[in-house]
Design a protein around this motif. Structure first.
Motif, PDB file in Angstrom:
ATOM      1  N   THR A  86      36.150  44.329  51.298  1.00  0.00           N
ATOM      2  CA  THR A  86      37.011  43.476  50.478  1.00  0.00           C
ATOM      3  C   THR A  86      36.445  42.052  50.409  1.00  0.00           C
ATOM      4  OG1 THR A  86      38.351  42.873  52.391  1.00  0.00           O
ATOM      5  CG2 THR A  86      39.081  44.790  51.116  1.00  0.00           C
ATOM      6  N   PRO A  87      36.656  41.360  49.286  1.00  0.00           N
ATOM      7  CA  PRO A  87      36.178  39.972  49.176  1.00  0.00           C
ATOM      8  C   PRO A  87      36.711  39.097  50.307  1.00  0.00           C
ATOM      9  CG  PRO A  87      36.949  40.773  47.042  1.00  0.00           C
ATOM     10  CD  PRO A  87      37.315  41.820  48.050  1.00  0.00           C
ATOM     11  N   GLU A  88      37.957  39.364  50.733  1.00  0.00           N
ATOM     12  CA  GLU A  88      38.558  38.566  51.818  1.00  0.00           C
ATOM     13  C   GLU A  88      37.764  38.735  53.119  1.00  0.00           C
ATOM     14  OE1 GLU A  88      41.011  39.560  48.667  1.00  0.00           O
ATOM     15  OE2 GLU A  88      40.558  41.046  50.204  1.00  0.00           O
ATOM     16  N   ALA A  89      37.448  39.997  53.450  1.00  0.00           N
ATOM     17  CA  ALA A  89      36.705  40.275  54.688  1.00  0.00           C
ATOM     18  C   ALA A  89      35.315  39.642  54.631  1.00  0.00           C
ATOM     19  CB  ALA A  89      36.583  41.786  54.901  1.00  0.00           C
ATOM     20  N   GLU A 120      34.298  36.961  52.740  1.00  0.00           N
ATOM     21  CA  GLU A 120      34.377  35.499  52.820  1.00  0.00           C
ATOM     22  C   GLU A 120      34.687  35.021  54.234  1.00  0.00           C
ATOM     23  OE1 GLU A 120      33.280  33.412  50.564  1.00  0.00           O
ATOM     24  OE2 GLU A 120      32.805  35.273  49.523  1.00  0.00           O
ATOM     25  N   LYS A 121      35.592  35.749  54.893  1.00  0.00           N
ATOM     26  CA  LYS A 121      35.968  35.383  56.262  1.00  0.00           C
ATOM     27  C   LYS A 121      34.745  35.458  57.179  1.00  0.00           C
ATOM     28  CE  LYS A 121      39.157  36.733  59.936  1.00  0.00           C
ATOM     29  NZ  LYS A 121      40.037  37.776  60.442  1.00  0.00           N
ATOM     30  N   GLU A 122      33.962  36.548  57.081  1.00  0.00           N
ATOM     31  CA  GLU A 122      32.783  36.731  57.938  1.00  0.00           C
ATOM     32  C   GLU A 122      31.715  35.681  57.614  1.00  0.00           C
ATOM     33  OE1 GLU A 122      30.481  38.283  60.988  1.00  0.00           O
ATOM     34  OE2 GLU A 122      32.609  38.598  60.517  1.00  0.00           O
TER      35      GLU A 122
END
Length: 203
Positions: free
Chosen positions: A116-119, A121-123
């Motif tokens: 996912t884009p969220e995962a 960006e977070k990493e």
């Protein structure tokens, strides 16, 4: 140059599962060297597997793996093109290996494209902050982050993970080898991993 005998062709076929003509051609190319011919076939097989990658997979099986002690279990759906291939020992073994991999390595996604884009960006933010904290110059930080993202994919994406039984091969390559051997496209559709106590931890 060693003579390409019928026995050599038979030996190579038993080792790789490739067709007789394919084995003969590979041995001729490798000048009768069995190990080298196997490398030739594997390279061709992976190339052939890539061509089959667009074909639809509507057959397959749902496999399961329950770890000793019954505290950890996995269900996985692996698809192929025909019911005939789904019933072969090679395919069944692959499904079992994939289920064991999910149990042991706990991937979150099947492939890179599923992250996912969220995962993502977070990493990237974590790795960027880490690189800066280590004193890496600003101009090379993006390169450092890029390198570390490969490790991130290896940890969370099933197809990028090193196979638990043979860590020089990824699960993606293991599947490609089976595609080359069985002559059909093979895909992992989904998996679920159950661990006793996980639901209690979330409450």
């Amino acid at each position: 140059m060693a003579e390409v005998t019928a026995q050599l062709v038979k030996d190579l076929r038993e080792r790789t599962g490739a067709g007789m003509m394919e084995c003969k051609k590979a041995l001729e190319e490798a000048k009768g060297d069995l190990a080298e011919a196997e490398v030739v076939l594997r390279k061709r097989g992976i190339a052939a597997a890539a061509k089959k990658g667009a074909r639809s997979t509507r057959q397959g099986v749902i496999g399961s793996y329950i770890h000793a002690g019954a505290q950890l279990g996995v269900l996985v759906e692996v698809n192929c093109e025909s019911d005939f291939v789904a019933r072969t020992d090679d395919f069944q073994q692959l499904v079992h290996d994939v289920a064991m991999q999910v149990a042991a390595a706990n991937p979150s996604f099947i492939r890179k494209e599923d992250v996912t884009p969220e995962a993502l960006e977070k990493e990237k933010a974590i790795q960027r902050a880490r690189a800066l904290a280590e004193g890496k110059p600003e101009k090379i930080v993006d390169k450092v982050v890029e390198g570390r993202m490969a490790k991130f994919y290896e940890e969370i994406c099933l197809l990028d993970q090193p196979f638990i039984r043979e860590n020089t091969t990824t699960i993606g390559d293991l599947i490609k080898q089976k595609i080359a051997k069985l002559g059909e496209n093979i895909t992992v559709a989904r998996f679920t991993r159950f661990k006793v106590g996980e639901t209690a931890e979330k409450e």
